[in-house]
Write an enzyme that holds these catalytic residues in place. Structure first.
Site, mmCIF file in Angstrom:
data_model
loop_
_atom_site.group_PDB
_atom_site.id
_atom_site.type_symbol
_atom_site.label_atom_id
_atom_site.label_comp_id
_atom_site.label_asym_id
_atom_site.label_seq_id
_atom_site.Cartn_x
_atom_site.Cartn_y
_atom_site.Cartn_z
ATOM 1 N N GLU A 147 22.409 13.779 -12.816
ATOM 2 C CA GLU A 147 22.883 12.703 -12.884
ATOM 3 C C GLU A 147 22.898 12.336 -11.283
ATOM 4 O O GLU A 147 22.616 13.157 -10.577
ATOM 5 C CB GLU A 147 24.406 12.585 -13.097
ATOM 6 C CG GLU A 147 24.427 12.746 -14.691
ATOM 7 C CD GLU A 147 26.037 12.396 -15.074
ATOM 8 O OE1 GLU A 147 26.813 11.850 -14.385
ATOM 9 O OE2 GLU A 147 26.431 12.741 -16.377
ATOM 10 N N PRO A 148 23.173 11.056 -10.987
ATOM 11 C CA PRO A 148 23.116 10.609 -9.628
ATOM 12 C C PRO A 148 24.050 11.322 -8.522
ATOM 13 O O PRO A 148 23.906 11.677 -7.533
ATOM 14 C CB PRO A 148 23.603 9.172 -9.483
ATOM 15 C CG PRO A 148 23.257 8.482 -10.942
ATOM 16 C CD PRO A 148 23.198 10.062 -11.839
ATOM 17 N N GLY A 151 22.472 17.422 -9.653
ATOM 18 C CA GLY A 151 21.980 18.290 -10.685
ATOM 19 C C GLY A 151 22.068 19.627 -10.749
ATOM 20 O O GLY A 151 22.040 20.473 -11.507
ATOM 21 N N SER A 152 22.520 20.182 -9.330
ATOM 22 C CA SER A 152 22.827 21.850 -9.291
ATOM 23 C C SER A 152 23.962 22.134 -9.842
ATOM 24 O O SER A 152 24.276 23.185 -10.142
ATOM 25 C CB SER A 152 22.765 22.160 -7.741
ATOM 26 O OG SER A 152 21.360 21.801 -7.041
ATOM 27 N N THR A 179 12.931 14.074 -17.729
ATOM 28 C CA THR A 179 11.621 14.143 -18.016
ATOM 29 C C THR A 179 11.255 13.847 -19.530
ATOM 30 O O THR A 179 11.995 14.125 -20.205
ATOM 31 C CB THR A 179 10.906 15.496 -17.541
ATOM 32 O OG1 THR A 179 11.201 15.893 -16.537
ATOM 33 C CG2 THR A 179 9.532 15.595 -18.119
ATOM 34 N N ILE A 355 -7.563 26.382 3.132
ATOM 35 C CA ILE A 355 -9.295 26.982 3.040
ATOM 36 C C ILE A 355 -10.051 26.065 2.667
ATOM 37 O O ILE A 355 -11.131 26.155 3.245
ATOM 38 C CB ILE A 355 -9.223 28.360 2.227
ATOM 39 C CG1 ILE A 355 -8.248 29.195 2.803
ATOM 40 C CG2 ILE A 355 -10.697 28.652 2.047
ATOM 41 C CD1 ILE A 355 -8.272 30.348 1.816
ATOM 42 N N GLU A 381 14.810 23.403 -12.876
ATOM 43 C CA GLU A 381 15.514 24.515 -13.474
ATOM 44 C C GLU A 381 16.438 25.478 -12.766
ATOM 45 O O GLU A 381 16.316 26.569 -12.840
ATOM 46 C CB GLU A 381 14.268 25.539 -14.041
ATOM 47 C CG GLU A 381 14.416 26.193 -15.418
ATOM 48 C CD GLU A 381 14.475 25.701 -16.825
ATOM 49 O OE1 GLU A 381 13.951 24.779 -16.874
ATOM 50 O OE2 GLU A 381 15.339 25.993 -17.592
HETATM 51 C C1 LIG Z 1 10.129 15.594 -11.288
HETATM 52 C C2 LIG Z 1 11.351 15.747 -11.504
HETATM 53 C C3 LIG Z 1 11.800 16.059 -12.927
HETATM 54 C C4 LIG Z 1 13.322 16.491 -13.436
HETATM 55 N N1 LIG Z 1 13.347 16.576 -14.884
HETATM 56 C C5 LIG Z 1 14.775 16.710 -15.255
HETATM 57 C C6 LIG Z 1 14.963 16.750 -16.459
HETATM 58 O O1 LIG Z 1 14.249 16.594 -17.510
HETATM 59 N N2 LIG Z 1 16.343 16.706 -16.987
HETATM 60 C C7 LIG Z 1 17.416 17.192 -16.003
HETATM 61 O O2 LIG Z 1 18.627 17.147 -16.256
HETATM 62 N N3 LIG Z 1 17.031 17.167 -14.856
HETATM 63 C C8 LIG Z 1 15.663 16.851 -14.242
HETATM 64 N N4 LIG Z 1 15.381 16.789 -12.792
HETATM 65 C C9 LIG Z 1 16.590 17.019 -11.733
HETATM 66 C C10 LIG Z 1 16.747 18.568 -11.289
HETATM 67 O O3 LIG Z 1 17.008 19.350 -12.182
HETATM 68 C C11 LIG Z 1 17.334 18.019 -9.934
HETATM 69 O O4 LIG Z 1 16.492 17.539 -9.186
HETATM 70 C C12 LIG Z 1 18.037 19.486 -9.364
HETATM 71 O O5 LIG Z 1 18.655 20.397 -10.457
HETATM 72 C C13 LIG Z 1 18.704 19.511 -8.035
HETATM 73 O O6 LIG Z 1 19.604 18.471 -8.421
HETATM 74 P P1 LIG Z 1 19.729 17.245 -7.283
HETATM 75 O O7 LIG Z 1 18.524 16.500 -7.192
HETATM 76 O O8 LIG Z 1 20.824 16.492 -7.624
HETATM 77 O O9 LIG Z 1 20.138 18.003 -5.820
HETATM 78 P P2 LIG Z 1 21.722 18.546 -5.261
HETATM 79 O O10 LIG Z 1 22.091 19.284 -6.450
HETATM 80 O O11 LIG Z 1 22.184 17.408 -4.793
HETATM 81 O O12 LIG Z 1 21.192 19.482 -4.304
HETATM 82 C C14 LIG Z 1 20.313 19.143 -3.085
HETATM 83 C C15 LIG Z 1 19.952 20.184 -2.208
HETATM 84 O O13 LIG Z 1 20.814 21.192 -1.993
HETATM 85 C C16 LIG Z 1 20.876 22.488 -2.571
HETATM 86 N N5 LIG Z 1 22.087 23.020 -2.976
HETATM 87 C C17 LIG Z 1 22.948 22.383 -3.660
HETATM 88 N N6 LIG Z 1 24.000 23.581 -3.962
HETATM 89 C C18 LIG Z 1 24.036 24.501 -3.039
HETATM 90 C C19 LIG Z 1 24.547 25.540 -2.558
HETATM 91 N N7 LIG Z 1 25.613 25.974 -3.052
HETATM 92 N N8 LIG Z 1 24.139 26.316 -1.528
HETATM 93 C C20 LIG Z 1 22.885 25.911 -1.097
HETATM 94 N N9 LIG Z 1 22.353 24.766 -1.304
HETATM 95 C C21 LIG Z 1 22.574 24.206 -2.308
HETATM 96 C C22 LIG Z 1 19.874 22.420 -3.718
HETATM 97 O O14 LIG Z 1 19.280 23.559 -4.209
HETATM 98 C C23 LIG Z 1 18.932 21.147 -3.205
HETATM 99 O O15 LIG Z 1 17.838 21.620 -2.440
HETATM 100 C C24 LIG Z 1 14.003 16.561 -12.386
HETATM 101 C C25 LIG Z 1 13.594 16.478 -11.161
HETATM 102 C C26 LIG Z 1 12.518 16.143 -10.615
HETATM 103 C C27 LIG Z 1 12.279 15.843 -9.334
#
Ligand SMILES: Cc1cc2nc3c(=O)[nH]c(=O)nc-3n(C[C@H](O)[C@H](O)[C@H](O)COP(=O)(O)OP(=O)(O)OC[C@H]3O[C@@H](n4cnc5c(N)ncnc54)[C@H](O)[C@@H]3O)c2cc1C
Length: 397
Positions: A147-148, A151-152, A179, A355, A381
């Protein structure tokens, strides 16, 4: 002091790393199918295609099905081929060896598999929604978790809320990055039914793509296809579309999700191996300053390091898959595989682009598409940071 390394004897157990015959045959069958059927077709499609059109995909799927390459991840009890994890890994590695391979392995020839949570669905739900995918009457379904608000850490971040009213849930909120939401007829959506901000209280609902009140908007990203933003405005979902019990959403498919992390890196490794082949060919042809690139140590080391890292990644994946098939706990192994293989594949493709020079970034070569597609794999994932968190937590326990 010992002067020489111990000799490797005939007893050295190299045989322990051989794949069983039936899995080697499976890998060879997929590799041949890619060369004979998939890559010639793909050459007729535009570089940035997102999948193949129905008139190409249909006959390709018929051919794949006729040789048993169909619904490979779906357990036999549900009408699929029921491959073990190691078999799935081998197929994923080979099927990714095409330009669209990161998101459309073998262009989708081997049929869709429903989202793994559907294997926990009731029989009526399964027949109505999952069966058409396994039968080849529908492509892939979407899975909406992110969600906005993030996702983590979805267990805390999910705000899309479902209120029970009679025999329906009324859903309000927004999902991001979904997706396949542009093409799928339905998907599984994880919504909050419990208290906000706490873990738990997440429920899984099957949602039809044309449900009144559900709107979709593509999100432009660096990949050749767009994920979607889904907006739910009082969308009414029958309780009969709930999978499992209320609040049970995340525990339903735990086992499948862990195995999915092992699988997730296999395709990128196949792609990176192909990229390395292209880079080696180029290094042997291209001359600068009176010598071939292949004669330069700076280039040789890029090639050698890439091969070392790809072999290591592949072995990590094969071993984790083998352990999973033995029923062992592979949670840490799966996170190690996910982070190492996706980062390795991206690094190797990056070196290969270097390369090839400018040609590495040209759209006439698959490398620039692989570079973009593999970048997303570091976030999907469970991002690299989240996998490292899982590994460290276990080690520090
Ligand atoms: C092309 C694409 C396709 C996707 N398809 C799907 C889909 O089909 N279904 C779906 O549900 N989601 C989908 N996603 C979402 C994807 O799973 C999320 O982008 C991902 O889980 C990260 O969530 P976020 O973007 O909200 O980043 P955030 O959760 O806000 O995290 C931002 C950054 O902070 C890092 N971070 C977060 N917590 C910590 C921590 N505790 N310690 C250190 N670093 C941390 C993360 O690793 C990331 O690098 C897709 C994303 C993309 C770009």
């Amino acid at each position: 002091m010992r002067q020489s390394a111990p000799a490797m004897t005939e007893d050295y157990p190299t045989g322990a790393w051989e794949l069983p015959d039936e899995l080697r045959m499976l890998r060879e069958t997929v590799a041949r199918f890619m060369v004979d059927e998939v890559r010639p077709l793909e050459d007729s499609l535009p570089h940035d295609s997102a999948g193949a059109p129905a008139e190409i995909l249909g006959p390709l799927q018929d051919k794949a099905r006729s040789i048993g390459l169909w619904a490979l991840q779906t357990p036999r009890a549900f009408g699929g081929a029921g491959l073990g994890v190691l078999g799935q890994v081998l197929v994923a590695e080979e099927a990714a060896k095409c330009r669209m391979g990161a998101y459309f392995p073998a262009l989708g020839a081997f049929g869709g598999n429903p989202p793994s949570v559907m294997f926990q669905a009731g029989p009526e739900q399964f027949e109505r929604y999952a069966r058409p995918i396994i039968d080849g009457r529908m492509g892939r379904a979407f899975t909406a978790i992110s969600e906005p608000s993030g996702g983590s850490d979805p267990a805390r971040a999910i705000r899309c809320r479902a209120e029970l009213r009679g025999d329906h849930y009324i859903v309000n909120g927004t999902k991001m990055w979904t997706t396949h939401a542009g093409t799928a007829d339905w998907g599984v959506v994880y919504v909050r039914t419990g208290e906000q901000g706490k873990r738990g209280g997440i429920t899984c609902l099957i949602v039809e793509a044309n449900a009144p009140g559900l709107t979709k908007k593509p999100i432009g990203v660096l990949t050749s296809y767009s994920p979607y933003e889904l907006h739910f405005d009082n969308v009414s979902i029958p309780v009969s579309n709930r999978i499992g019990a209320e609040g049970e959403g995340f525990s339903l498919a735990d086992d499948f999700l862990v195995k999915a992390r092992i699988l997730y890196g296999a395709g990128p490794i196949g792609i990176a191996q192909m990229a390395l082949g292209l880079a080696i060919d180029w290094a042997k042809q291209r001359e600068t300053f009176g010598a071939k690139l292949a004669d330069r140590q700076a280039i040789q080391w890029k090639i050698a390091n890439s091969e070392i890292e790809l072999r290591a990644a592949r072995l990590l994946i094969y071993q984790a898959a083998w352990k999973a098939d033995l029923g062992q706990d592979v949670r840490v192994d799966a996170s190690i595989c996910k982070v190492y293989s996706t980062e390795t594949a991206f690094r190797v493709v990056d070196r290969c682009v270097q390369i090839l020079g400018g040609l590495g970034l040209a759209k006439e070569m698959p490398l620039e598409r692989w570079f973009r597609d593999l970048r997303v794999k570091l976030l999907g994932e469970g991002a690299s940071e989240i996998q490292r968190m899982v590994i460290a937590r276990q080690l520090l326990r």
